[in-house]
Design a protein around this motif. Structure first.
Motif, PDB file in Angstrom:
ATOM      1  N   ILE A   7       0.850  -1.192   0.000  1.00  0.00           N
ATOM      2  CA  ILE A   7       0.000   0.000   0.000  1.00  0.00           C
ATOM      3  C   ILE A   7       0.880   1.234   0.000  1.00  0.00           C
ATOM      4  CG2 ILE A   7      -1.798   1.269   1.242  1.00  0.00           C
ATOM      5  CD1 ILE A   7      -2.597  -1.483   2.495  1.00  0.00           C
ATOM      6  N   VAL A   8       0.639   2.112  -0.974  1.00  0.00           N
ATOM      7  CA  VAL A   8       1.324   3.394  -1.047  1.00  0.00           C
ATOM      8  C   VAL A   8       0.467   4.401  -0.295  1.00  0.00           C
ATOM      9  CG1 VAL A   8       2.158   5.229  -2.569  1.00  0.00           C
ATOM     10  CG2 VAL A   8       2.353   2.827  -3.284  1.00  0.00           C
ATOM     11  N   VAL A   9       1.095   5.175   0.583  1.00  0.00           N
ATOM     12  CA  VAL A   9       0.386   6.192   1.355  1.00  0.00           C
ATOM     13  C   VAL A   9       1.044   7.539   1.089  1.00  0.00           C
ATOM     14  CG1 VAL A   9      -0.296   6.990   3.656  1.00  0.00           C
ATOM     15  CG2 VAL A   9      -0.193   4.526   3.166  1.00  0.00           C
TER      16      VAL A   9
ATOM     17  N   LEU B 231      -1.930  -0.258   9.642  1.00  0.00           N
ATOM     18  CA  LEU B 231      -1.461  -1.017   8.481  1.00  0.00           C
ATOM     19  C   LEU B 231      -0.329  -1.963   8.846  1.00  0.00           C
ATOM     20  CD1 LEU B 231      -1.512   1.640   5.615  1.00  0.00           C
ATOM     21  CD2 LEU B 231      -3.085  -0.285   5.963  1.00  0.00           C
ATOM     22  N   LYS B 232      -0.150  -2.208  10.142  1.00  0.00           N
ATOM     23  CA  LYS B 232       0.892  -3.139  10.569  1.00  0.00           C
ATOM     24  C   LYS B 232       0.669  -4.487   9.890  1.00  0.00           C
ATOM     25  CE  LYS B 232       1.982  -1.130  15.088  1.00  0.00           C
ATOM     26  NZ  LYS B 232       2.131   0.149  14.548  1.00  0.00           N
ATOM     27  N   GLY B 233       1.757  -5.092   9.451  1.00  0.00           N
ATOM     28  CA  GLY B 233       1.660  -6.356   8.740  1.00  0.00           C
ATOM     29  C   GLY B 233       1.537  -6.180   7.231  1.00  0.00           C
ATOM     30  N   GLN B 234       1.328  -4.944   6.779  1.00  0.00           N
ATOM     31  CA  GLN B 234       1.275  -4.649   5.353  1.00  0.00           C
ATOM     32  C   GLN B 234       2.608  -3.995   4.961  1.00  0.00           C
ATOM     33  OE1 GLN B 234      -1.523  -5.907   4.127  1.00  0.00           O
ATOM     34  NE2 GLN B 234      -2.208  -6.171   6.224  1.00  0.00           N
ATOM     35  N   GLU B 235       2.972  -4.110   3.706  1.00  0.00           N
ATOM     36  CA  GLU B 235       4.166  -3.431   3.207  1.00  0.00           C
ATOM     37  C   GLU B 235       3.737  -2.043   2.751  1.00  0.00           C
ATOM     38  OE1 GLU B 235       7.759  -4.276   0.044  1.00  0.00           O
ATOM     39  OE2 GLU B 235       6.333  -5.872   0.514  1.00  0.00           O
ATOM     40  N   THR B 236       4.238  -1.020   3.419  1.00  0.00           N
ATOM     41  CA  THR B 236       3.772   0.339   3.150  1.00  0.00           C
ATOM     42  C   THR B 236       4.896   1.211   2.597  1.00  0.00           C
ATOM     43  OG1 THR B 236       4.132   0.848   5.492  1.00  0.00           O
ATOM     44  CG2 THR B 236       1.878   0.313   4.816  1.00  0.00           C
TER      45      THR B 236
ATOM     46  N   ALA C 241       5.962   3.374   8.602  1.00  0.00           N
ATOM     47  CA  ALA C 241       5.938   2.796   7.264  1.00  0.00           C
ATOM     48  C   ALA C 241       7.140   1.887   7.027  1.00  0.00           C
ATOM     49  CB  ALA C 241       5.914   3.912   6.222  1.00  0.00           C
ATOM     50  N   SER C 242       6.978   0.950   6.128  1.00  0.00           N
ATOM     51  CA  SER C 242       8.068   0.052   5.754  1.00  0.00           C
ATOM     52  C   SER C 242       9.134   0.765   4.937  1.00  0.00           C
ATOM     53  CB  SER C 242       7.531  -1.113   4.903  1.00  0.00           C
ATOM     54  OG  SER C 242       6.417  -1.716   5.485  1.00  0.00           O
ATOM     55  N   HIS C 243       8.693   1.689   4.050  1.00  0.00           N
ATOM     56  CA  HIS C 243       9.597   2.412   3.145  1.00  0.00           C
ATOM     57  C   HIS C 243       9.160   3.872   3.105  1.00  0.00           C
ATOM     58  CE1 HIS C 243      10.859  -1.546   1.642  1.00  0.00           C
ATOM     59  NE2 HIS C 243       9.570  -1.844   1.673  1.00  0.00           N
TER      60      HIS C 243
ATOM     61  N   SER D  53       7.255   5.130  -8.530  1.00  0.00           N
ATOM     62  CA  SER D  53       6.989   6.043  -9.642  1.00  0.00           C
ATOM     63  C   SER D  53       6.873   5.300 -10.970  1.00  0.00           C
ATOM     64  CB  SER D  53       8.084   7.110  -9.730  1.00  0.00           C
ATOM     65  OG  SER D  53       9.310   6.527 -10.135  1.00  0.00           O
ATOM     66  N   SER D  54       7.051   3.984 -10.941  1.00  0.00           N
ATOM     67  CA  SER D  54       7.028   3.189 -12.167  1.00  0.00           C
ATOM     68  C   SER D  54       5.845   2.229 -12.187  1.00  0.00           C
ATOM     69  CB  SER D  54       8.325   2.383 -12.279  1.00  0.00           C
ATOM     70  OG  SER D  54       8.248   1.468 -13.359  1.00  0.00           O
ATOM     71  N   GLY D  55       5.231   2.107 -13.329  1.00  0.00           N
ATOM     72  CA  GLY D  55       4.136   1.161 -13.498  1.00  0.00           C
ATOM     73  C   GLY D  55       4.575  -0.282 -13.361  1.00  0.00           C
ATOM     74  N   SER D  56       5.880  -0.543 -13.523  1.00  0.00           N
ATOM     75  CA  SER D  56       6.351  -1.924 -13.395  1.00  0.00           C
ATOM     76  C   SER D  56       6.475  -2.360 -11.937  1.00  0.00           C
ATOM     77  CB  SER D  56       7.703  -2.098 -14.103  1.00  0.00           C
ATOM     78  OG  SER D  56       8.708  -1.354 -13.452  1.00  0.00           O
ATOM     79  N   PHE D  57       6.418  -1.401 -11.012  1.00  0.00           N
ATOM     80  CA  PHE D  57       6.429  -1.737  -9.590  1.00  0.00           C
ATOM     81  C   PHE D  57       4.995  -2.043  -9.181  1.00  0.00           C
ATOM     82  CE2 PHE D  57       6.083  -0.759  -5.071  1.00  0.00           C
ATOM     83  CZ  PHE D  57       7.124  -1.520  -4.573  1.00  0.00           C
ATOM     84  N   LEU D  58       4.767  -3.239  -8.683  1.00  0.00           N
ATOM     85  CA  LEU D  58       3.407  -3.647  -8.345  1.00  0.00           C
ATOM     86  C   LEU D  58       3.036  -3.258  -6.927  1.00  0.00           C
ATOM     87  CD1 LEU D  58       3.432  -7.210  -9.943  1.00  0.00           C
ATOM     88  CD2 LEU D  58       2.547  -5.083 -10.915  1.00  0.00           C
ATOM     89  N   PHE D  59       1.905  -2.604  -6.792  1.00  0.00           N
ATOM     90  CA  PHE D  59       1.319  -2.332  -5.488  1.00  0.00           C
ATOM     91  C   PHE D  59      -0.184  -2.486  -5.610  1.00  0.00           C
ATOM     92  CE2 PHE D  59       2.012   1.864  -7.436  1.00  0.00           C
ATOM     93  CZ  PHE D  59       0.774   2.457  -7.348  1.00  0.00           C
ATOM     94  N   ASP D  60      -0.832  -2.704  -4.474  1.00  0.00           N
ATOM     95  CA  ASP D  60      -2.266  -3.007  -4.483  1.00  0.00           C
ATOM     96  C   ASP D  60      -3.148  -1.768  -4.470  1.00  0.00           C
ATOM     97  OD1 ASP D  60      -2.175  -6.039  -4.199  1.00  0.00           O
ATOM     98  OD2 ASP D  60      -0.900  -5.389  -2.550  1.00  0.00           O
ATOM     99  N   SER D  61      -2.781  -0.799  -3.636  1.00  0.00           N
ATOM    100  CA  SER D  61      -3.610   0.394  -3.468  1.00  0.00           C
ATOM    101  C   SER D  61      -2.732   1.586  -3.157  1.00  0.00           C
ATOM    102  CB  SER D  61      -4.587   0.232  -2.290  1.00  0.00           C
ATOM    103  OG  SER D  61      -5.450  -0.843  -2.468  1.00  0.00           O
ATOM    104  N   MET D  62      -3.272   2.760  -3.453  1.00  0.00           N
ATOM    105  CA  MET D  62      -2.659   4.006  -3.010  1.00  0.00           C
ATOM    106  C   MET D  62      -3.731   4.823  -2.316  1.00  0.00           C
ATOM    107  SD  MET D  62      -0.671   7.016  -5.052  1.00  0.00           S
ATOM    108  CE  MET D  62       0.027   8.393  -4.123  1.00  0.00           C
ATOM    109  N   VAL D  63      -3.380   5.354  -1.153  1.00  0.00           N
ATOM    110  CA  VAL D  63      -4.289   6.213  -0.394  1.00  0.00           C
ATOM    111  C   VAL D  63      -3.569   7.525  -0.120  1.00  0.00           C
ATOM    112  CG1 VAL D  63      -5.640   6.458   1.724  1.00  0.00           C
ATOM    113  CG2 VAL D  63      -5.343   4.190   0.700  1.00  0.00           C
ATOM    114  N   ILE D  64      -4.203   8.627  -0.483  1.00  0.00           N
ATOM    115  CA  ILE D  64      -3.658   9.942  -0.170  1.00  0.00           C
ATOM    116  C   ILE D  64      -4.528  10.514   0.937  1.00  0.00           C
ATOM    117  CG2 ILE D  64      -2.973  12.219  -1.022  1.00  0.00           C
ATOM    118  CD1 ILE D  64      -2.973  10.963  -3.868  1.00  0.00           C
ATOM    119  N   VAL D  65      -3.952  10.564   2.152  1.00  0.00           N
ATOM    120  CA  VAL D  65      -4.707  10.947   3.346  1.00  0.00           C
ATOM    121  C   VAL D  65      -3.861  11.834   4.248  1.00  0.00           C
ATOM    122  CG1 VAL D  65      -4.125   8.722   4.481  1.00  0.00           C
ATOM    123  CG2 VAL D  65      -6.020  10.101   5.346  1.00  0.00           C
TER     124      VAL D  65
END
Length: 180
Positions: A3-5, A23-28, A55-57, A69-81
């Protein structure tokens, strides 16, 4: 789950903090804009380093070499909060001049879940049109508007309501609120 935040320069930092805490347990993958850093100092008792530790990163908002920033990097969701009206306007216009707006553009072009969480009010017709345009293009516009049917007893209860809904939207189970 990846998840990108993004935290942009709008009021509502407590929503971002509680969301990250849950989001503990998720890769953020966290991006904090420069404007958000100023808002964090102004309206929060939590400092930027503490938020980053959740956050993880972490990436700076001008780091276009970040994998997200790349479409080749896979992530499930992005939340802007929280999501500022400026950020919503840039995304709706296709402007990718920051890492937050670039990752949002990647979400759109790759058809990944993108959730924006504006906290602004009132909204101008331009703001509403931009949000409508985003919604028509698959973005979930989740206004930071707590419900009162849970009978909140504190500000934290109201924050928990909004964050619970965000967690539901990204598929993270939670028990922050009493459910129907």
């Amino acid at each position: 789950m990846r998840i990108v935040v993004g935290i942009s320069g709008a009021s509502g930092i407590p929503y971002a903090v509680k969301f990250l805490e849950n989001l503990k347990g998720q890769e953020t993958y966290l991006i904090i804009s420069d404007a958000a850093k100023k808002v964090i100092e102004y309206e929060s008792d939590v400092d930027v380093d503490r938020i980053r530790s959740l956050a993880s990163h972490n990436y700076e908002d001008d780091d276009f070499s970040a994998p997200i920033s790349s479409g080749s990097f896979l992530f499930d969701s992005m939340v802007i909060v929280p999501c500022s009206i400026t950020t919503i306007s840039k995304i709706a216009s296709g402007i990718s001049d920051t890492l937050i707006t670039r990752a949002a553009a990647v979400s759109l072009k790759e058809r990944r879940r993108l959730i924006v969480v504006p906290r602004e009010m009132p909204l101008s017709t331009i703001d509403l049109r931009n949000m409508t345009y985003l919604s028509e293009n698959g973005v979930i516009v989740a206004i930071a508007s707590p419900g009162f049917y849970t009978h909140p007893k504190s500000v934290d209860d109201m924050i928990s309501f909004v964050v619970s809904r965000l967690l539901d939207l990204v598929g993270v189970k939670n028990d922050l609120i009493e459910r129907w």
